[in-house]
Design an enzyme around this catalytic site. Structure first.
Site, PDB file in Angstrom:
ATOM      1  N   LEU A  70       9.559  -0.841   3.389  1.00 29.25           N
ATOM      2  CA  LEU A  70       8.972  -1.292   1.996  1.00 29.25           C
ATOM      3  C   LEU A  70       7.429  -1.311   1.984  1.00 29.25           C
ATOM      4  O   LEU A  70       6.731  -1.263   2.962  1.00 29.25           O
ATOM      5  CB  LEU A  70       9.521  -2.787   1.772  1.00 29.25           C
ATOM      6  CG  LEU A  70      11.050  -2.782   1.837  1.00 29.25           C
ATOM      7  CD1 LEU A  70      11.540  -4.357   2.137  1.00 29.25           C
ATOM      8  CD2 LEU A  70      11.756  -2.299   0.449  1.00 29.25           C
ATOM      9  N   PRO A  71       6.883  -1.623   0.670  1.00 29.97           N
ATOM     10  CA  PRO A  71       5.465  -1.564   0.352  1.00 29.97           C
ATOM     11  C   PRO A  71       4.643  -2.453   1.148  1.00 29.97           C
ATOM     12  O   PRO A  71       3.299  -2.206   1.950  1.00 29.97           O
ATOM     13  CB  PRO A  71       5.407  -1.697  -1.041  1.00 29.97           C
ATOM     14  CG  PRO A  71       6.723  -1.402  -1.556  1.00 29.97           C
ATOM     15  CD  PRO A  71       7.769  -1.627  -0.364  1.00 29.97           C
ATOM     16  N   LYS A 179      -1.062  -0.480  14.293  1.00 35.79           N
ATOM     17  CA  LYS A 179      -1.147   0.344  13.006  1.00 35.79           C
ATOM     18  C   LYS A 179      -2.243   0.053  11.852  1.00 35.79           C
ATOM     19  O   LYS A 179      -3.005   1.113  11.481  1.00 35.79           O
ATOM     20  CB  LYS A 179       0.069   0.247  12.369  1.00 35.79           C
ATOM     21  CG  LYS A 179       0.255   1.202  10.851  1.00 35.79           C
ATOM     22  CD  LYS A 179       0.370   2.627  11.136  1.00 35.79           C
ATOM     23  CE  LYS A 179       0.494   3.285   9.813  1.00 35.79           C
ATOM     24  NZ  LYS A 179       1.709   3.010   9.200  1.00 35.79           N
ATOM     25  N   LYS A 248      -4.390  -0.374   0.227  1.00 34.78           N
ATOM     26  CA  LYS A 248      -3.623  -1.558   0.859  1.00 34.78           C
ATOM     27  C   LYS A 248      -3.922  -1.597   2.735  1.00 34.78           C
ATOM     28  O   LYS A 248      -3.896  -2.924   2.768  1.00 34.78           O
ATOM     29  CB  LYS A 248      -2.158  -1.517   0.342  1.00 34.78           C
ATOM     30  CG  LYS A 248      -1.195  -2.470   1.061  1.00 34.78           C
ATOM     31  CD  LYS A 248       0.275  -2.087   1.023  1.00 34.78           C
ATOM     32  CE  LYS A 248       0.373  -1.199   2.347  1.00 34.78           C
ATOM     33  NZ  LYS A 248       1.717  -0.630   2.586  1.00 34.78           N
TER      34      LYS A 248
END
Length: 299
Positions: A70-71, A179, A248
């Site tokens: 998911l985002p 990450k 993001k």
């Protein structure tokens, strides 16, 4: 955990989720998938072991493993714990099942989710990926894993269906931390290369030659090796990864660095540059269009 005996719930069938799910199907796993975009169901029309369901709650019924792609963490936390009067799925996850968050999530949120899910008898693993759509399709993603060693060992065969390099980096939340930091370093390199090539062009240099020198020298990085010729100097700007997502990602990294009370001046500038470029270039812009943005700025 044999494929034929394992049911997977896959929530989030976007550009990355679809090919990842297809590789699991090829390996013999049965999947119940959900996405807000119902049109993606057509992409699995020929997969008999795939069932597109109407809700996340339906997907997780009797699931041995639930995968989230998911985002961001806000969406994941709402899905798990509920929001705006809606209940979450966390308490409905089968006991002793796995929840694998393969999204680019907040490390601190993942650490907290691990604690809360453990109290419900659910095993949490964070396993964000790197490599983009191309590697998602051919199953050669790099997968970073955080969680207990026994969980990592049990899930490694499944993760190996989607990735080529699978590395455990620590406890739950550690993979999302690594990450985030990797994405920041990558974004910083892209911005630096864009600025350097723009200055080279203004000086009258052949930017193709300049990039060749970068790749033979200490300036070599992922952008110079894989993006400059393929997507930037030819004005293609179609690598398949959006500038919005890059923006993001660097915001997640900045917050993490700040949460660790560490120096973050360059990270702050990367966030500012990424945000401004994203706003100026508009919805849908590829992250390699950062070069186009830099060229348009005049001092």
């Amino acid at each position: 955990m044999k494929p034929a005996d394992t049911k997977i719930a896959f929530v989030g069938l976007g550009l990355m989720g679809v090919p990842m799910a297809k590789n699991l199907l090829k390996a013999g796993y049965a999947l119940a998938g959900f996405d807000l975009n119902k049109d993606v169901a057509a992409k699995f029309a020929d997969d008999k072991r795939f069932q597109f369901v109407s809700s996340p709650e339906q997907a997780i019924q009797d699931a041995d493993i639930t995968i989230l792609m998911l985002p961001d963490s806000t969406i994941i936390d709402s899905l798990l714990w509920g929001s705006a009067g809606q209940s979450g799925i966390a308490e409905k996850l089968p006991k002793n099942s796995y929840l694998i968050d393969m999204s680019s999530s907040s490390p601190t949120s993942s650490k907290e989710n691990n604690k809360k899910l453990a109290q419900l008898g659910v095993k949490f693993v964070d396993a964000p990926v790197s490599g983009g759509v191309k590697k998602a399709i051919d199953g050669s993603l790099s997968i970073i894993v955080g969680g207990q060693k026994t969980h990592f060992e049990e899930l490694s065969p499944l993760l190996g269906c989607m990735g080529k390099s699978i590395v455990q980096v620590g406890d739950a939340g550690a993979a999302h931390a690594v990450k985030a930091l990797n994405n920041y370093v990558s974004a910083a390199g892209l911005i630096a290369v864009s600025e350097a090539l723009n200055a080279a062009a203004e000086f009258g240099l052949d930017t193709h030659v300049v990039n060749t020198v970068f790749n033979a020298s200490t300036g070599r990085n992922n952008t110079t090796e894989n993006k400059v010729e393929n997507f930037m100097l030819n004005d293609a700007f179609n690598s398949g990864f959006s500038l919005t997502l890059m923006s993001k990602d660097v915001q997640i990294a900045l917050k993490f660095i700040q949460d660790m009370n560490c120096y973050a001046d360059l990270a702050q500038q990367c966030v500012a540059t990424a945000k401004e470029a994203d706003q100026k270039l508009g919805k849908g812009a590829d992250h390699t269009a950062m070069y186009d943005y830099v060229r348009s700025q005049k001092r």
